[in-house]
Design a protein around this motif. Sequence first.
Motif: not given
Length: 344
Positions: A36, A127-128, A178-179
């Motif tokens: 993430e 968190n991915h 990615t975020g």
Amino acid sequence: METLRMLVDNNLNSEKSYSQAVDLLNNGEVVAFPTETVYGLGAVATNERGVKKIFEAKGRPSDNPLIVHIGTIEEVSDFIEEIPDNAIKLMETFWPGPLTVIMKAKKGLMAPSVTAGLETVGMRMPNHEVALELLRKLKKPVAAPSANRSGKPSPTKAIHVEEDLQGRIPLILDGGATGIGIESTVLDVTVNPPVILRPGGVTKEMLEEVIGEVIQPTIMQEKLESTPKAPGMKYTHYAPDAPVQLIESDRAIVSNAILKLRKEGAKIALLAPLSFESLGADYFFPYGDEGDKEMMSTKLYDDLRACDKTDATIILATTTTTEGVGAAIMNRLEKAAGGKWFNR
Ligand code: TXA
Ligand code: MG
């Protein structure tokens, strides 16, 4: 070596990609995968041969330890000597997520290069869905730094990994952009109060809500020899080819800077909020709307990398305040610029 890039997402049958990644990792090879924050370059954390390949592929100095990624909280106790109570609270609150917790490692379990001679190890649960799926299928801890050549901005897209590591690694799992866009917060809980060694997506404010006082060294304090820091923070980082200079996020100031630099014959790339487009820099890479720090952190490395595709001779990057995720953004910008400001 040929570098394979395999798309992995919900709508595709990705079983083959995962099993190929798991086989490579189990055989002491490296694999790039999305998290993430940024893309990581992973190897099984207990396999010294694999971990060494990470350092070789990146050109990473050997005294810079790696973060160990795990798929379940339970795995922490396999590798950590004593887990402090505040660390348990933090893991329960922020995992999976962009928080790396530095704790005292059990001796002789991690490959020696992972810890680079330290008694501590940093762990995080990303968190991915791709990273978690990979970790849970592998059922082993994965040591992974960012998947860039050392010194370059971290990769937020699979194509960035390809640009840097093509021919040096066998596989990139491509899970799209990615975020968060900047790396995890690194928090040392072996000291009291805990110290932020690298600011990131989980902010000082968020940490303090859960465990009380946390120390976040200022940029000035960070420069002092006596301030604890992550070994990696002393190296040049996040640097595109042309020099970066920081500048206040003020239209008049930036406009004057552009005029002055142009007179000197410079080609200017400007990283700034959307509304600065009309100021007429040679190349313009918008962060997003003014004050949108989430967008700024998502786009920062992609923008810095995009400058390398231009013939800009100087990169002006406007700054933000150090509130919230701004602390992490300013930390990266300061390093990208080597602390240089326009005209200061
Ligand atoms: O978001 C992230 O953290 C990404 C993704 C891939 O998970 N990883 C990442 O790793 O940024 P890397 O290697 O580029 O940065 C790790 C930082 C370095 O500054 C390193 O010195 C520090 O964490 N570090 C790792 N282990 C440490 C330890 N035991 N003590 C102090 N600092 C440590
Ligand atoms: Mg890195």
